[in-house]
Design an enzyme around this catalytic site. Structure first.
Site, PDB file in Angstrom:
ATOM      1  N   ASP A 332      -6.575 -96.574  30.944  1.00 61.57           N
ATOM      2  CA  ASP A 332      -7.655 -95.907  30.260  1.00 61.57           C
ATOM      3  C   ASP A 332      -8.133 -96.916  29.211  1.00 61.57           C
ATOM      4  OD1 ASP A 332      -9.275 -93.845  29.266  1.00 61.57           O
ATOM      5  OD2 ASP A 332      -7.807 -93.481  27.692  1.00 61.57           O
ATOM      6  N   ASP A 526      -3.469 -92.055  27.175  1.00 59.07           N
ATOM      7  CA  ASP A 526      -2.861 -91.388  26.030  1.00 59.07           C
ATOM      8  C   ASP A 526      -3.457 -90.023  25.687  1.00 59.07           C
ATOM      9  OD1 ASP A 526      -5.276 -92.352  25.179  1.00 59.07           O
ATOM     10  OD2 ASP A 526      -4.591 -92.704  23.150  1.00 59.07           O
ATOM     11  N   ASP A 530      -6.332 -87.225  29.633  1.00 58.16           N
ATOM     12  CA  ASP A 530      -5.690 -88.113  30.595  1.00 58.16           C
ATOM     13  C   ASP A 530      -4.622 -87.397  31.415  1.00 58.16           C
ATOM     14  OD1 ASP A 530      -7.189 -90.247  29.877  1.00 58.16           O
ATOM     15  OD2 ASP A 530      -5.722 -91.049  28.460  1.00 58.16           O
TER      16      ASP A 530
END
Lengths: 645, 125
Positions: A332, A526, A530
Site C-alpha cells: 500500500d 496498515d 486494507d
C-alpha cells in the site's frame, strides 16, 4: 515416589556400572565372578525404576488400541530382559546389558529433550516477565505505589528515570527517551514528548514523565504480543500433516517389521534364536519416531519467538509455510511506503480563498490529506467556515454547501463534468510529476485552485525494496493516487510495478487479479481499509502502529513501522520453514537407513547394530533435531545488527 | 525347516494378524459429557498412555474447565497442546492441571501431546 527422568537416568547408570566393567573386560577374556546374578539383580532394579513407566504407559495405550514410542521402548526392553531371565535359568548366554543400556539411553534422550524443550519455550516466559510489577498511580492528588492489577484505564501514572513503563498510554507531561527494543526490536532509544504514545514494559531512560493509561491488563501491546506468539508456537504447520499421518501407523508397522526380521533370521536363515531376537530388538529400538515428532514443533517454537524479539509477529505455522512460496510483494502506498504524514507544499490560485474553502470542507474528514490541509490553514491563521450538507464521496473527495455555493474538494474525478482551465491542468500535471498529490478545489462547477500535498517515502523504503528484489521478488505498489504521483514515488524507491488510481474498496480485487495471473502475493498495509486486501493476499503483512482490524487480518504483524521488517519477516519465515524441512528430512532418512541396518540387512558386510547402539542412535537423533531447532536462534537475518558474541 | 521353526513361523503370522486387527481395526471410542454444577462445567481426563476419555462434550455458554490428571511418567505425555487455543501446558507441575475452554460458540478443539502422537478433542455444542 516421583522421580524425574534425569534422576532415573543417574540411578540406572550407577546400577549398570558392573555391566560396563564386564563389557570393557570382555576383550581380555575375564569373567566377573557371579556376573549373571549381578546383572540379573541390577537390571531388575533398573527395569523397576526406569523402564516400568514406559511399560505402564505402553500397556495403557495398548488397551486403547494405541501404539507409540513408549510401546517400542517397552517391547524392546522387556523382550531383552525376559529372554535373559529365561536364558539364565536354561544356562544360555544372557543379554541383561541390552535391556539396561537401551533404557539408559532412552532416558538420557528424554531428559535432554525435556531440558532443551524448556530452553526453546523459555523465550516466551522471558517476554511475560518484562512486565513491571507495580506502578506509581495518582490517587487523591498523590502518587502511590500500587500493584499492576489495580491500574485502570484513565489513571495518571508517573515514571521515573530507569523505571519500566507499567502499561500502555499517552504522555501528559514531560519529555524523555525510551528504550523500546524489547517490543519493537529497534535498538535506538526513541524520544517522546507530551501527546506521544508509550508502550508498557519498555524502559524509560532519562526523564520523568506522567502519562494517562489507555490500555491495561490483557489489552496492552505486550500482552497481545505474548498471546500472538503463544498461539503461533502451538500452531500446526500444514507440513505436519505428513507426520500426523505417519504417526498413526508407524509403530504397529515397526512391530510387524521386527517380527518379520525375526522370522527371516530364525526360520529362513537358520540364525540362532538369540541373534534373531537381537536383530528384532534393534529394529524396535532404533525406530522410535521421536525425532520425527519433534522436528516441526520445536523449530516453530524457536522461530516464532526469535522473530517476535525482532518485532515481527508471525501468526502461525501455516503463514510460515506460505511465505516460502511468495513471488510478489504488494505495498500500500500511504503509510506503508511513505511516512503517511503528508504536507501541503504548493497552492495554486488565490491561496487564501482556496485554503478557506478546502479547510472548511475537510474539517469533518478523517482522510490523511485532510489533516495536512487543516494544519496548513492553521499555520496561515485561516479559520474554517461552517458548512452544511456535507457528504463524503468514497475515494473521490468531499462535497458541501459553502456560503450557498456548492463546493467540491478532492481528486480530478470529482470534476469530470466541469471546466478545468488549460492553465490549471498544466499546473496540476507539473505538480504531479514532482510526486505531489493534487487536490482540486471547486466552487459551483468551477475549479478555483489546487493544493499540492506531498508525502515522502520512509527512509528505509528504498533499501527494503532493493533487498526484496535481490531475493527475486517482484514489488508492486497499490495506491489511490494519481498515476503521475505514484510513478514519481515509485521511481524514488525503485518499485517494479505501479497500480495507480485504485479505489480503497478495489484493493482486494487487484490482489485477486495478481493471484489469478499465477502470482503468490504478499500484501503489506496498515489502514482499516486494507483489511480486505490483507486477508485476500496469500500472506497479509500488517504494519506497525496499524489498527486492531489490520492486525486481526494480517498473517504477519510488524510491530515497527519500518519496511525493513518485511524483509526480516520473509527471511525468518523462510529460515524457520527450511529448518523444519531439514529436520523432517533428517528424521525420515535416519529411520529409513537405521531400520535396515538394525534388521541386519548389511550384516553380510559386517555392518550391524546391537540393541544398545540402536538405543544410543535413537537418543542422538532426537537431540540432533532439537539442536538444529535451537540453532535457529543463531541464524543471521538481514537488517539486524550482527551481535558480537 | 524343523518343528521349532514352523511353530515360530505360524506364531509370527498370527501375531502380525493380531497387531493389524488390534491397532488398525475399527474400535469404539469413548466420549464423555461434562458434569454441570452451579453454572460451571468440568470434565476429567486421565492421561495414561493416551487420553481417557479422548472425546469430551461440553455445553455451549457454560464456563468450562477440562482437568488433566497426569498418571503417566514418561516424557511423551508431559505437555498438552491445544493448537487452536494457543495452550501448551506442562502437566507434570501439578497433580491435576485445569485448562479453560471457551464455550461461547459451538465447535471442536483438538488437543495433542507435544509431538502430536496422541490425540483427543473437546466438542462444544
Amino acid at each position: 515416589m516421583k522421580l524425574s527422568n534425569i534422576k532415573r537416568f543417574w540411578i540406572a547408570l550407577i546400577l549398570s556400572i558392573p555391566m560396563i566393567i564386564q563389557m570393557l573386560a570382555m576383550p581380555f577374556h575375564w569373567m566377573m565372578p557371579g556376573y549373571n546374578w549381578i546383572a540379573f539383580i541390577t537390571t531388575t532394579v533398573i527395569m523397576l525404576i526406569s523402564a516400568a513407566p514406559y511399560w505402564k504407559s505402553a500397556w495403557a495405550a495398548f488397551k486403547k488400541h494405541n501404539a507409540n514410542m513408549n510401546t517400542l521402548v517397552a517391547v524392546g526392553t522387556s523382550v531383552a530382559y525376559f529372554y535373559s531371565i529365561f536364558a539364565m535359568f536354561t544356562n544360555r548366554a544372557v543379554y541383561f546389558e541390552s535391556a539396561a543400556f537401551v533404557t539408559i539411553f532412552v532416558l538420557l534422550g528424554d531428559a535432554m529433550e525435556e531440558k532443551m524443550h524448556s530452553n526453546a519455550s523459555n523465550a516466551l516466559s522471558k517476554l511475560v516477565n518484562l512486565q513491571a510489577k507495580d506502578a506509581d498511580v495518582l490517587r487523591n492528588g498523590e502518587f502511590v505505589k500500587l500493584p499492576l492489577k489495580e491500574v485502570h484505564v484513565g489513571d495518571i501514572l508517573r515514571v521515573k528515570p530507569g523505571e519500566k513503563i507499567p502499561v500502555d498510554g499517552t504522555i501528559t507531561e514531560g519529555t524523555t527517551t525510551i528504550d523500546e527494543s524489547m517490543v519493537t526490536g529497534e535498538s535506538m532509544p526513541v524520544t517522546k514528548k507530551k501527546g506521544d504514545k508509550v508502550v508498557g514494559a519498555t524502559i524509560n531512560s532519562n526523564g520523568t514523565f506522567t502519562f494517562k493509561a489507555t490500555k491495561v491488563g490483557s489489552n496492552t501491546m505486550l500482552s497481545q504480543i505474548v498471546e500472538l506468539v503463544k498461539k503461533a508456537q502451538t500452531s500446526h504447520a500444514p507440513i505436519q500433516n505428513l507426520t500426523d499421518k505417519i504417526s498413526g501407523f508407524f509403530v504397529p508397522a515397526v512391530l510387524i517389521i521386527a517380527i518379520i526380521t525375526f522370522v527371516i533370521w530364525y526360520v529362513f536363515l537358520n540364525a540362532s534364536l538369540v541373534n534373531a531376537i537381537l536383530f528384532a530388538v534393534s529394529v524396535i529400538v532404533i525406530a522410535c519416531p521421536c525425532a520425527l515428532g519433534l522436528a516441526t514443533p520445536t523449530a516453530l517454537m524457536v522461530g516464532t519467538a526469535k522473530s517476535a524479539k525482532m518485532g515481527v509477529l508471525i501468526k502461525n505455522g501455516e503463514v510460515l509455510e506460505k511465505v516460502t512460496n511468495i513471488d510478489t510483494v504488494v505495498f500500500d502506498k500511504t503509510g506503508t511506503i511513505t511516512i503517511g504524514k503528508p504536507k501541503v507544499t504548493d497552492i495554486v490560485g488565490d491561496s487564501k480563498r482556496v485554503l478557506t474553502v478546502a479547510t472548511s470542507l475537510e474539517e469533518s474528514s478523517e482522510h490523511p490529506l485532510a489533516t495536512a490541509i487543516i494544519k496548513k490553514a492553521k499555520e496561515e491563521k485561516i479559520a474554517p467556515v461552517k458548512v452544511d450538507n456535507f457528504a463524503a464521496i468514497e475515494g473521490k473527495g468531499v462535497k458541501a454547501n459553502f456560503n450557498n455555493h456548492t463546493a467540491l474538494v478532492g481528486s480530478n474525478k470529482l470534476f469530470a463534468n466541469s471546466n478545468i482551465s488549460q492553465e490549471i491542468q498544466a499546473e496540476a500535471e507539473q505538480l504531479q510529476n514532482e510526486a505531489k498529490t493534487v487536490i482540486y478545489v471547486g466552487l459551483d462547477q468551477q475549479v478555483i485552485g489546487l493544493i499540492a500535498i506531498q508525502d515522502v517515502p520512509k527512509p528505509s523504503a528504498k533499501a527494503a525494496i532493493a533487498e526484496l528484489k535481490k531475493r527475486g521478488l517482484k514489488t508492486v505498489m497499490l495506491t489511490g493516487d494519481n498515476k503521475n504521483v505514484a510513478q514519481a514515488i515509485g521511481k524514488q524507491v525503485g518499485i517494479d510495478q505501479i497500480i495507480a488510481g485504485v479505489l480503497p474498496t478495489d484493493k482486494a480485487d487487484n490482489i485477486k487479479k495478481l493471484q489469478k495471473a499465477g502470482n503468490k502475493v504478499a500484501f503489506v498495509g496498515d489502514g482499516i481499509n486494507d483489511a480486505p486486501a490483507l486477508s485476500t493476499a496469500d500472506v497479509g503483512i500488517a504494519m506497525g502502529a496499524g489498527t486492531d482490524i489490520a492486525i486481526e487480518s494480517g498473517g504477519i504483524v510488524l510491530v515497527q513501522n519500518d519496511l525493513m521488517g518485511v524483509v526480516k519477516a520473509l527471511d525468518i519465515s523462510k529460515k524457520t520453514f527450511n529448518r523444519i524441512k531439514l529436520n523432517l528430512f533428517w528424521a525420515l532418512i535416519y529411520n529409513l537407513i537405521g531400520i535396515p541396518i538394525a534388521a541386519g540387512l548389511f550384516a553380510g558386510i559386517g555392518l550391524q547394530l546391537s540393541p544398545e547402539l540402536a538405543g544410543l542412535a535413537m537418543a542422538f537423533s532426537s537431540v540432533s533435531v532439537l539442536t538444529s531447532s535451537l540453532l535457529l536462534n543463531k541464524a543471521k537475518i538481514a537488517g539486524t545488527s550482527t551481535q558480537t558474541a | 525347516m524343523n518343528t521349532n521353526q514352523i511353530i515360530v513361523l505360524i506364531a509370527a503370522i498370527l501375531l502380525i494378524g493380531f497387531i493389524i486387527w488390534w491397532f488398525f481395526g475399527k474400535h469404539q471410542e469413548t466420549a464423555e459429557n461434562a458434569n454441570v454444577t452451579k453454572g460451571k462445567q468440568e470434565a476429567d481426563v486421565v492421561v495414561n498412555g493416551g487420553y481417557s476419555p479422548s472425546t469430551i462434550v461440553l455445553k455451549k455458554n457454560v464456563p468450562a474447565e477440562v482437568n488433566f490428571d497426569l498418571k503417566d511418567s514418561t516424557a511423551c505425555l508431559s505437555h498438552v497442546v491445544f493448537d487452536q487455543l494457543g495452550v501448551n501446558k506442562d502437566l507434570s507441575k501439578k497433580n491435576v492441571t485445569p485448562v479453560k475452554i471457551p464455550t461461547n460458540k459451538p465447535g471442536e478443539y483438538d488437543f495433542t501431546c507435544q509431538m502430536g502422537m496422541f490425540h483427543g478433542k473437546v466438542v462444544v455444542k
